[in-house]
Write a protein that holds these residues in place. Structure first.
Motif, PDB file in Angstrom:
ATOM      1  N   PHE A   1       0.855  -1.190   0.000  1.00  0.00           N
ATOM      2  CA  PHE A   1       0.000   0.000   0.000  1.00  0.00           C
ATOM      3  C   PHE A   1       0.884   1.230   0.000  1.00  0.00           C
ATOM      4  O   PHE A   1       2.054   1.178   0.359  1.00  0.00           O
ATOM      5  N   PRO A   2       0.322   2.370  -0.425  1.00  0.00           N
ATOM      6  CA  PRO A   2       1.137   3.581  -0.579  1.00  0.00           C
ATOM      7  C   PRO A   2       1.550   4.186   0.747  1.00  0.00           C
ATOM      8  O   PRO A   2       0.935   3.937   1.779  1.00  0.00           O
ATOM      9  N   PRO A   3       2.601   5.031   0.724  1.00  0.00           N
ATOM     10  CA  PRO A   3       3.047   5.704   1.939  1.00  0.00           C
ATOM     11  C   PRO A   3       1.925   6.553   2.528  1.00  0.00           C
ATOM     12  O   PRO A   3       1.127   7.128   1.805  1.00  0.00           O
ATOM     13  N   GLY A   4       1.892   6.621   3.827  1.00  0.00           N
ATOM     14  CA  GLY A   4       0.903   7.456   4.503  1.00  0.00           C
ATOM     15  C   GLY A   4      -0.444   6.815   4.684  1.00  0.00           C
ATOM     16  O   GLY A   4      -1.335   7.399   5.281  1.00  0.00           O
ATOM     17  N   MET A   5      -0.635   5.600   4.163  1.00  0.00           N
ATOM     18  CA  MET A   5      -1.930   4.935   4.320  1.00  0.00           C
ATOM     19  C   MET A   5      -2.012   4.351   5.729  1.00  0.00           C
ATOM     20  O   MET A   5      -1.171   3.563   6.134  1.00  0.00           O
ATOM     21  N   ILE A   6      -3.008   4.760   6.456  1.00  0.00           N
ATOM     22  CA  ILE A   6      -3.209   4.222   7.802  1.00  0.00           C
ATOM     23  C   ILE A   6      -3.617   2.764   7.654  1.00  0.00           C
ATOM     24  O   ILE A   6      -4.473   2.419   6.845  1.00  0.00           O
TER      25      ILE A   6
ATOM     26  N   ARG B   1      -0.867  16.640   3.317  1.00  0.00           N
ATOM     27  CA  ARG B   1      -1.188  15.651   4.345  1.00  0.00           C
ATOM     28  C   ARG B   1       0.040  14.821   4.718  1.00  0.00           C
ATOM     29  O   ARG B   1       0.318  14.610   5.898  1.00  0.00           O
ATOM     30  N   LEU B   2       0.785  14.368   3.727  1.00  0.00           N
ATOM     31  CA  LEU B   2       1.920  13.477   3.982  1.00  0.00           C
ATOM     32  C   LEU B   2       3.045  14.146   4.760  1.00  0.00           C
ATOM     33  O   LEU B   2       3.729  13.517   5.547  1.00  0.00           O
ATOM     34  N   ARG B   3       3.259  15.447   4.548  1.00  0.00           N
ATOM     35  CA  ARG B   3       4.372  16.142   5.205  1.00  0.00           C
ATOM     36  C   ARG B   3       4.250  16.139   6.716  1.00  0.00           C
ATOM     37  O   ARG B   3       5.220  16.370   7.423  1.00  0.00           O
ATOM     38  N   LYS B   4       3.066  15.841   7.236  1.00  0.00           N
ATOM     39  CA  LYS B   4       2.849  15.821   8.681  1.00  0.00           C
ATOM     40  C   LYS B   4       3.193  14.470   9.304  1.00  0.00           C
ATOM     41  O   LYS B   4       3.224  14.341  10.521  1.00  0.00           O
ATOM     42  N   LEU B   5       3.428  13.460   8.477  1.00  0.00           N
ATOM     43  CA  LEU B   5       3.712  12.119   8.982  1.00  0.00           C
ATOM     44  C   LEU B   5       5.153  11.988   9.449  1.00  0.00           C
ATOM     45  O   LEU B   5       6.076  12.428   8.765  1.00  0.00           O
ATOM     46  N   VAL B   6       5.337  11.364  10.571  1.00  0.00           N
ATOM     47  CA  VAL B   6       6.681  11.127  11.097  1.00  0.00           C
ATOM     48  C   VAL B   6       7.501  10.312  10.094  1.00  0.00           C
ATOM     49  O   VAL B   6       8.691  10.569   9.905  1.00  0.00           O
ATOM     50  N   ASP B   7       6.877   9.365   9.424  1.00  0.00           N
ATOM     51  CA  ASP B   7       7.585   8.517   8.460  1.00  0.00           C
ATOM     52  C   ASP B   7       8.200   9.308   7.310  1.00  0.00           C
ATOM     53  O   ASP B   7       9.120   8.841   6.655  1.00  0.00           O
ATOM     54  N   MET B   8       7.694  10.496   7.036  1.00  0.00           N
ATOM     55  CA  MET B   8       8.175  11.277   5.898  1.00  0.00           C
ATOM     56  C   MET B   8       9.362  12.172   6.245  1.00  0.00           C
ATOM     57  O   MET B   8       9.962  12.775   5.363  1.00  0.00           O
ATOM     58  N   GLN B   9       9.725  12.262   7.523  1.00  0.00           N
ATOM     59  CA  GLN B   9      10.783  13.181   7.925  1.00  0.00           C
ATOM     60  C   GLN B   9      12.097  12.937   7.202  1.00  0.00           C
ATOM     61  O   GLN B   9      12.815  13.871   6.872  1.00  0.00           O
TER      62      GLN B   9
END
Length: 130
Positions: A24-29, A62-70
């Protein structure tokens, strides 16, 4: 504190059997739950090449707020700047600076940045999605 957890109502529900995987794509809960009577485990692997640049561009607010994207911030900044050094400035000044930089990158002077011209400007262009 015994506040009840919010109800989880997934849009998709999959059963994955032994030897299968789900991507599944990045950021998908997501949530993994073991069902059945055998031991099960799940692992996450994030592919970095090719980078999902169109997906990121579409969902960046939306994605820029995810810890995984840091760990992606510097790479995304390089792509957005197309090799230019960015400095904080007013919108008007930033727009003028971007136009000047685009003119420098437009090697054939046709007024359009081609894929090849953009890739030449980005140090890690090999990671851009095809």
């Amino acid at each position: 504190y015994n506040k009840p957890a919010p109800h989880w109502d997934p849009i998709y529900d999959f059963n994955v059997s032994a030897g299968e995987a789900i991507i599944f794509p990045p950021g998908m809960i997501h949530e993994a739950k073991s069902v059945g009577e055998v031991c099960a485990s799940s692992a996450t692997y994030q592919f970095s090449n090719p980078a999902p640049t169109i997906y990121w561009r579409t969902w960046w607010p939306r994605l820029r707020k995810l810890v995984d994207m840091q760990h992606c911030y510097r790479m995304v900044a390089r792509w957005a700047q197309l090799g230019a050094r960015a400095r904080p400035q007013s919108f008007k000044k930033a727009k003028a600076t971007a136009q000047e930089h685009a003119q420098k990158l437009d090697l054939d002077r046709d007024g359009v940045l081609s894929d090849a011209e953009m890739r030449a400007a980005v140090p890690d262009a090999k990671l851009l999605a095809e």
